[in-house]
Scaffold this active site. Structure first.
Site, PDB file in Angstrom:
ATOM      1  N   LYS A  23      22.418  -0.430 -49.186  1.00 25.11           N
ATOM      2  CA  LYS A  23      21.610   0.782 -49.386  1.00 25.11           C
ATOM      3  C   LYS A  23      21.121   1.281 -48.032  1.00 25.11           C
ATOM      4  O   LYS A  23      20.324   0.598 -47.368  1.00 25.11           O
ATOM      5  CB  LYS A  23      20.387   0.466 -50.254  1.00 25.11           C
ATOM      6  CG  LYS A  23      20.699  -0.242 -51.567  1.00 25.11           C
ATOM      7  CD  LYS A  23      21.356   0.686 -52.564  1.00 25.11           C
ATOM      8  CE  LYS A  23      21.600  -0.004 -53.898  1.00 25.11           C
ATOM      9  NZ  LYS A  23      22.739   0.570 -54.610  1.00 25.11           N
ATOM     10  N   HIS A 133      32.193  -7.693 -39.865  1.00 24.84           N
ATOM     11  CA  HIS A 133      33.424  -8.094 -40.565  1.00 24.84           C
ATOM     12  C   HIS A 133      34.635  -7.225 -40.230  1.00 24.84           C
ATOM     13  O   HIS A 133      35.763  -7.623 -40.512  1.00 24.84           O
ATOM     14  CB  HIS A 133      33.230  -8.052 -42.080  1.00 24.84           C
ATOM     15  CG  HIS A 133      32.230  -9.038 -42.594  1.00 24.84           C
ATOM     16  ND1 HIS A 133      32.327 -10.394 -42.353  1.00 24.84           N
ATOM     17  CD2 HIS A 133      31.110  -8.871 -43.349  1.00 24.84           C
ATOM     18  CE1 HIS A 133      31.295 -11.013 -42.939  1.00 24.84           C
ATOM     19  NE2 HIS A 133      30.551 -10.112 -43.543  1.00 24.84           N
ATOM     20  N   ASP A 168      23.497 -13.737 -39.681  1.00 25.15           N
ATOM     21  CA  ASP A 168      23.775 -13.200 -41.021  1.00 25.15           C
ATOM     22  C   ASP A 168      24.235 -14.347 -41.932  1.00 25.15           C
ATOM     23  O   ASP A 168      24.832 -15.314 -41.456  1.00 25.15           O
ATOM     24  CB  ASP A 168      24.893 -12.163 -40.887  1.00 25.15           C
ATOM     25  CG  ASP A 168      25.077 -11.295 -42.124  1.00 25.15           C
ATOM     26  OD1 ASP A 168      24.549 -10.171 -42.133  1.00 25.15           O
ATOM     27  OD2 ASP A 168      25.769 -11.746 -43.068  1.00 25.15           O
ATOM     28  N   HIS A 170      26.637 -14.312 -43.865  1.00 26.41           N
ATOM     29  CA  HIS A 170      28.104 -14.328 -43.883  1.00 26.41           C
ATOM     30  C   HIS A 170      28.662 -14.635 -42.490  1.00 26.41           C
ATOM     31  O   HIS A 170      28.076 -14.229 -41.481  1.00 26.41           O
ATOM     32  CB  HIS A 170      28.635 -12.976 -44.344  1.00 26.41           C
ATOM     33  CG  HIS A 170      28.195 -12.578 -45.727  1.00 26.41           C
ATOM     34  ND1 HIS A 170      27.051 -11.850 -45.954  1.00 26.41           N
ATOM     35  CD2 HIS A 170      28.744 -12.822 -46.942  1.00 26.41           C
ATOM     36  CE1 HIS A 170      26.913 -11.655 -47.261  1.00 26.41           C
ATOM     37  NE2 HIS A 170      27.929 -12.242 -47.887  1.00 26.41           N
ATOM     38  N   ASP A 257      20.315 -11.398 -44.989  1.00 28.87           N
ATOM     39  CA  ASP A 257      20.808 -11.812 -46.303  1.00 28.87           C
ATOM     40  C   ASP A 257      20.802 -13.323 -46.487  1.00 28.87           C
ATOM     41  O   ASP A 257      21.360 -13.845 -47.441  1.00 28.87           O
ATOM     42  CB  ASP A 257      22.202 -11.223 -46.584  1.00 28.87           C
ATOM     43  CG  ASP A 257      23.158 -11.382 -45.424  1.00 28.87           C
ATOM     44  OD1 ASP A 257      22.792 -12.037 -44.427  1.00 28.87           O
ATOM     45  OD2 ASP A 257      24.269 -10.835 -45.507  1.00 28.87           O
TER      46      ASP A 257
HETATM   47 ZN    ZN Z   1      26.009 -10.689 -44.592  1.00 29.01          ZN
END
Ligand code: ZN
Length: 377
Positions: A23, A133, A168, A170, A257
């Site tokens: 968002k 990414h 992060d 990820h 996150d």
């Molecule tokens: Zn992430």
């Protein structure tokens, strides 16, 4: 400490779509919270209005074919071969202005890089950046253009030595891939294990290749890893490697996150742990280009990046959120009064197997990576 905050309200012209977890309003709310706390009017702070990157800047990393597909997709329409470049319904939707959005995000990172590299500012923060990414010819994980890579490449062209720290949840796979075979950049990614989370990579045995062997470092964590285990492992691995490598500049991706209540991931950090990590990255960075990243609970993102910005400026914040912000947040359906809130969590993070596995990985990294990393030759 002289700092720069890079931002524009023009980010709100773009939208990944109503059902997409990313968002863009989180950027606006972060800006509003930082402003409400008075952290943009400190004498040491410069606010830089985001300027779009040039297409040539993107081509320093991405392929010509991919860039031309992205540019065509700027009108919001899906064309024949876009799928083979990772674009389409799902993670990397084609929305109107997606190329312009990418130019803005990357432009902001390059502005942060320029002001820090020139010595004008010691720290610059681009909350829109950190899209780690994106691959050379493929969109991935909500990322179209890899602004950290493009920023680091620019620093290398200026002769700077760069360490990249990615917190992060990820794995920072796109940045790792870009520098996997070089010893010019040290990349360190701390993330949830690829066994349980996208993109399924970032295992401890991915340590770089050829000249780059030892210069890609991965510290994967089990689901439910908490502040205590995370901070212990960070301390064991990150400072020793940064001290060996001796970077001129640290570029960091500060995804939010990893929090226990993030809807997409399974780590178990609190904002208290996050604040401690940010303080350590600050201490380890001779100069610092800070980028945003993931974070899918909008309130967490605004509070965590505001706290990060306060740390960057050496400023202590009151836990009571300012009224002006609370009003704006409520318009976006966000409630909650405190900056940090409670640090007590359900004790499932205390599982012994999490600590044992983390200890195994830390000792593996010490054996395989520490001896390979050295300072300027
Ligand atoms: Zn992430």
């Amino acid at each position: 400490m002289k700092t720069a905050f890079v931002y524009t309200d023009a980010y709100l012209d773009y939208d990944y779509g109503p059902t997409h977890p990313l968002k863009i309003i989180r950027l606006k709310l972060t800006y509003e919270l930082i402003r409400a706390y008075g952290l943009l009017s400190l004498p040491s702070v410069q606010t830089i209005i985001t300027r779009k990157a040039e297409e040539d800047d993107l081509a320093t990393f991405h392929s010509k074919e991919y860039l031309s597909i992205l540019k065509q997709a700027n009108d919001g329409h899906l064309r024949g071969d876009a799928y083979s470049y990772g674009l389409g319904p799902g993670d990397n939707p084609i929305f109107p202005g997606l190329f312009d959005w990418s130019l803005s995000v990357t432009g902001a990172t390059l502005q942060a890089v320029d002001t820090v590299a020139s010595g004008e500012r010691e720290i610059a923060f681009n909350i829109a950046g950190g899209l780690h990414h994106a691959m050379r010819s493929r969109a991935s994980g909500f990322c179209y253009i890899n602004d950290p890579v493009i920023g680091i490449l620019k620093l290398l062209r200026m002769g700077k030595r760069v360490a990249y720290i990615d917190i992060d949840a990820h794995h920072g796979d796109g940045v790792q891939a870009a520098f996997y075979q070089t010893n010019q950049v040290l990349t360190i990614s701390l993330h949830e294990s690829g066994h349980s989370l996208f993109p399924g990579t970032g295992f401890e045995y991915e340590i770089g290749e050829g000249e780059g062997e030892g210069y890609s470092v991965n510290l994967p964590f089990q689901p439910y890893t908490d502040d205590e285990v995370y901070l212990w492992a960070f301390e064991e691995i990150v400072p020793p490697l940064i001290h060996r490598f001796q970077p001129d500049i640290v570029v960091s991706q500060l995804g939010v996150d990893s929090f226990y209540d993030d809807p997409l991931t399974n780590l178990y950090l609190t904002i208290h742990g996050y604040e401690k990590i940010i303080r350590r990255i600050k201490e380890l960075s001779p100069r610092w280009v800070a980028l945003g990243g993931g974070g899918y609970d909008v309130s967490n993102v605004a509070r965590a990046w505001t706290l990060a910005w306060a740390v960057m400026n050496g400023f202590e914040l009151n836990d009571q959120l300012p009224e002006t912000y609370l009003k704006k947040a409520a318009e976006s359906g966000i409630h909650g009064k405190e900056l940090r809130g409670d640090s007590k969590l359900h004790p499932r993070s205390q599982r012994k197997d999490i600590r044992t596995e983390t200890e195994r990985i830390v000792s593996y990294l010490k054996k395989t990576v520490f001896a390979k990393v050295s300072g300027r030759g």
